[in-house]
Design an enzyme around this catalytic site. Structure first.
Site, PDB file in Angstrom:
ATOM      1  N   HIS A  92     -49.345  15.559 -14.688  1.00 58.09           N
ATOM      2  CA  HIS A  92     -49.971  14.328 -15.161  1.00 58.09           C
ATOM      3  C   HIS A  92     -51.050  13.916 -14.165  1.00 58.09           C
ATOM      4  O   HIS A  92     -50.811  13.888 -12.954  1.00 58.09           O
ATOM      5  CB  HIS A  92     -48.935  13.205 -15.283  1.00 58.09           C
ATOM      6  CG  HIS A  92     -47.974  13.396 -16.409  1.00 58.09           C
ATOM      7  ND1 HIS A  92     -46.640  13.049 -16.322  1.00 58.09           N
ATOM      8  CD2 HIS A  92     -48.149  13.893 -17.664  1.00 58.09           C
ATOM      9  CE1 HIS A  92     -46.037  13.315 -17.467  1.00 58.09           C
ATOM     10  NE2 HIS A  92     -46.933  13.831 -18.296  1.00 58.09           N
ATOM     11  N   TYR A 118     -47.913  13.084  -9.368  1.00 62.19           N
ATOM     12  CA  TYR A 118     -46.770  13.768  -8.727  1.00 62.19           C
ATOM     13  C   TYR A 118     -45.809  14.394  -9.733  1.00 62.19           C
ATOM     14  O   TYR A 118     -44.634  14.552  -9.437  1.00 62.19           O
ATOM     15  CB  TYR A 118     -45.948  12.828  -7.833  1.00 62.19           C
ATOM     16  CG  TYR A 118     -46.682  11.818  -7.033  1.00 62.19           C
ATOM     17  CD1 TYR A 118     -47.422  12.191  -5.916  1.00 62.19           C
ATOM     18  CD2 TYR A 118     -46.635  10.473  -7.359  1.00 62.19           C
ATOM     19  CE1 TYR A 118     -48.089  11.246  -5.152  1.00 62.19           C
ATOM     20  CE2 TYR A 118     -47.306   9.527  -6.603  1.00 62.19           C
ATOM     21  CZ  TYR A 118     -48.033   9.926  -5.510  1.00 62.19           C
ATOM     22  OH  TYR A 118     -48.702   8.995  -4.762  1.00 62.19           O
ATOM     23  N   HIS A 119     -46.286  14.752 -10.908  1.00 65.61           N
ATOM     24  CA  HIS A 119     -45.393  15.261 -11.947  1.00 65.61           C
ATOM     25  C   HIS A 119     -45.666  16.731 -12.258  1.00 65.61           C
ATOM     26  O   HIS A 119     -45.536  17.158 -13.406  1.00 65.61           O
ATOM     27  CB  HIS A 119     -45.533  14.427 -13.223  1.00 65.61           C
ATOM     28  CG  HIS A 119     -45.182  12.986 -13.061  1.00 65.61           C
ATOM     29  ND1 HIS A 119     -45.501  12.022 -13.999  1.00 65.61           N
ATOM     30  CD2 HIS A 119     -44.537  12.340 -12.064  1.00 65.61           C
ATOM     31  CE1 HIS A 119     -45.074  10.845 -13.574  1.00 65.61           C
ATOM     32  NE2 HIS A 119     -44.481  11.018 -12.406  1.00 65.61           N
ATOM     33  N   SER A 120     -46.030  17.509 -11.267  1.00 67.63           N
ATOM     34  CA  SER A 120     -46.328  18.926 -11.510  1.00 67.63           C
ATOM     35  C   SER A 120     -45.054  19.685 -11.891  1.00 67.63           C
ATOM     36  O   SER A 120     -44.001  19.500 -11.290  1.00 67.63           O
ATOM     37  CB  SER A 120     -46.972  19.549 -10.272  1.00 67.63           C
ATOM     38  OG  SER A 120     -46.209  19.291  -9.117  1.00 67.63           O
TER      39      SER A 120
END
Length: 597
Positions: free
Chosen positions: A349, A525-527
């Site tokens: 994201h 931080y949603h990798s």
């Protein structure tokens, strides 16, 4: 412009200087008033190298959001021995303090990763995006923004519909409940939540006056106050996070500390795994090699090696060990043991922090909130005050920014933060909108054969027209929110001086929104996705639906890298769930009964 930049630099320098005094006072106050939280006797035991066994039943690599869950559940079987290897160290008072998240960046708590230059994102930094990833016990649950969000039920149903048996929402929902200990009195008794699990979930004990403004503005736009982890995701929500008594509750604090005395558990900190030992003939994972205190150590696993090293380091270790894309490994001279699309399907994201003004005493800033000992005492003694806010994220919203969309599955999440880290005394807040269904896909690749070299992360942000259009709509939705009576009442205005690279465009025009997106975009931080879960006929799949690496015996990946598609929202709670779900798979596969749901 130069004068404004100089002023900002001066403010940041002053905040940095004051932070040194602040952190000293905070540590002293917590030590004095709240010593049990930092007592080393309550922390995981860091086993000396000389006391490590030559072989364990299970070796878990990475003490992060999933790894700590796996270690907890596997050591429930008393005759199984488990070794947890963590590259970083333990948590501190600073990492425990919610609002100090950004102060952990570029420290030993952070892998300090950056992406390769992006063509359409992070332009203000030359296209290079900062990618904070947790380095230490708790992993990224020690470094992230705390928010506890499961995503949408359809996310998991979609996983199941593409062949991932066992991952429908009906099947994973009990695993969310298993880990949860929800202390929010507003939803006590809700069938969508549970108490008694390891992972504490709650709201911050402190809310700024901006919180009411966010919620009222949402109501004016037709969005009710909801529990987005409940029956409907659409709406505005007072943020819930992984907090306990006002402090961060990482998965290390939640899952690892309570089992510190289990005799079948060994934890080894500062242990950097460099390779998985795989027999190339039988294609069986036998153990791992790791560096600790300058010593190269080999330890074997009689049952399984489990990678919970995260979306960057799990694929890195697989490729270093000969498991990955054949052409990439051949280019580096790494013998190929198993040709799999490791490192593909990377996605994330990406959003834009948009700063706005507020009236006096409405937001949280350094001077009013931190430059006084009363805030420190309030936190240290009572677990209260502005230091307990989830990095200032006081409200989250799930909306449909596309006006033609009529779906219970939103297309946008907005994080409303009442705290901007470099802000010394100006009243500011930020909306961080982002498209929760990105279609761009990138890669993780090895830089070279040195296991200590950072991998090459290329998320390929905004490389599809769909992503650009959807992301622009999220910004335009925030612009509409600014026109509500609630926002107008407080005189909220865009602080354009903080966005100088877009000054040539009409504010909040399409061109302006595109400029913000391409110049000031940041990771949320949603990798996920770099070790994709899928069926055996999916050429991109790295692990099967029980998270076993295809073609390799006794090797699993259990972390956010297995997500085939990112969930609709924050990813920490889903990663904890993945750890719970996979632990039962392991028990079943080794003939153990599993606990009732």
């Amino acid at each position: 412009m130069e004068q404004k930049a100089s002023l900002m630099d001066g403010q940041q320098a002053r905040v940095s200087q004051n932070y040194q005094l602040f952190s000293t006072l905070l540590t002293a106050a917590v030590t004095l008033y709240n010593y049990p939280n930092i007592d080393p006797n309550l922390r995981p035991i860091n086993v000396p190298t000389s006391q490590l066994l030559p072989e364990y039943d299970f070796i878990v690599v990475g003490g992060g959001s999933a790894g700590n869950v796996v270690v907890n559940r596997l050591t429930e079987i008393s005759n199984w021995t488990v070794l947890l290897l963590e590259a970083g160290g333990d948590e501190t008072v600073i990492s425990d303090t919610p609002i100090l998240n950004y102060n952990l960046w570029f420290t030993d708590f952070d892998w300090n990763y950056t992406t390769v230059p992006q063509q359409y994102a992070c332009g203000s930094n030359g296209g290079i995006c900062t990618w904070p990833r947790g380095h230490g016990l708790g992993g990224s649950s020690t470094l992230n923004d705390f928010v506890y969000m499961r995503g949408n039920p359809q996310d998991y149903d979609n996983w199941a519909n593409i062949g991932n048996t066992g991952w429908s929402f009906q099947e994973v929902f009990p695993y969310f409940l298993r880990s949860e200990d929800n202390q929010d009195p507003a939803i006590a008794g809700s069938p969508y939540h549970a108490q008694g699990g390891y992972q504490t979930v709650n709201r911050s004990n402190y809310l700024s006056p901006m919180t009411d403004v966010y919620l009222q503005a949402g109501e004016e736009m037709g969005y009710p106050l909801v529990d987005s982890n409940g029956p409907t995701q659409l709406g505005f929500m007072l943020a819930e996070g992984v907090v306990r008594n006002g402090s961060r509750c990482s998965t290390a604090k939640a899952f690892l500390r309570p089992i510190r005395n289990r005799s079948n558990l060994h934890v080894a900190l500062r242990s950097r795994v460099t390779k998985i030992i795989v027999d190339p003939e039988t294609k069986t994972a036998l153990g791992v090699q790791f560096l600790r205190n300058g010593q190269n150590i080999t330890i074997m696993a009689s049952k399984e090696v489990i990678l919970s090293a995260g979306v960057v380091n799990s694929p890195q270790l697989l490729m270093l060990s000969g498991i990955g894309p054949q052409e990439h490994l051949a280019d580096l001279g790494i013998p190929v043991i198993q040709n799999l699309r490791v490192g593909d399907n990377l996605h994330d994201h990406v959003g834009v922090p948009i700063p706005f003004s507020a009236p006096p005493n409405y937001t949280i800033n350094w001077r009013s909130s931190f430059e006084n000992f009363s805030s420190i005492l309030d936190y240290a003694q009572n677990g209260d005050g502005p230091l307990t806010t989830l990095l200032g994220v006081e409200c989250t919203a799930f909306v449909n920014a596309d006006p033609t969309r009529n779906s219970p599955v939103p297309d946008t999440e907005i994080l409303f933060s009442s705290y901007i880290p470099f802000n010394e005394d100006q009243q500011m807040w930020a909306a961080v909108p982002y498209n929760i269904h990105p279609t761009s896909r990138g890669t993780v690749r090895l830089r070279d054969t040195n296991p200590l070299s950072p991998p090459l992360m290329d998320p390929q942000y905004l490389t599809t027209p769909t992503d650009i259009e959807a992301s622009m709509r999220t910004i335009q939705f925030v612009s509409q929110l600014l026109q509500t009576k609630s926002m107008q009442r407080i005189g909220a205005q865009l602080i354009t001086t903080l966005l100088p690279l877009c000054s040539n465009y009409t504010v909040m025009s399409d061109e302006y929104a595109l400029c913000l997106l391409q110049q000031y975009s940041v990771t949320i931080y949603h990798s996920v996705g770099s070790c994709k879960m899928g069926t055996d006929n999916d050429p991109a799949a790295v692990v099967d639906p029980r998270l076993r690496v295809y073609g390799i015996k006794n090797l699993r990946v259990i972390d956010a890298s297995i997500m085939p598609v990112v969930t609709s929202g924050n990813t920490n709670a889903p990663t904890i769930m993945i750890g719970e779900r996979a632990s039962d798979f392991i028990k079943q596969d080794h003939g153990q009964s599993i606990s009732s749901q």
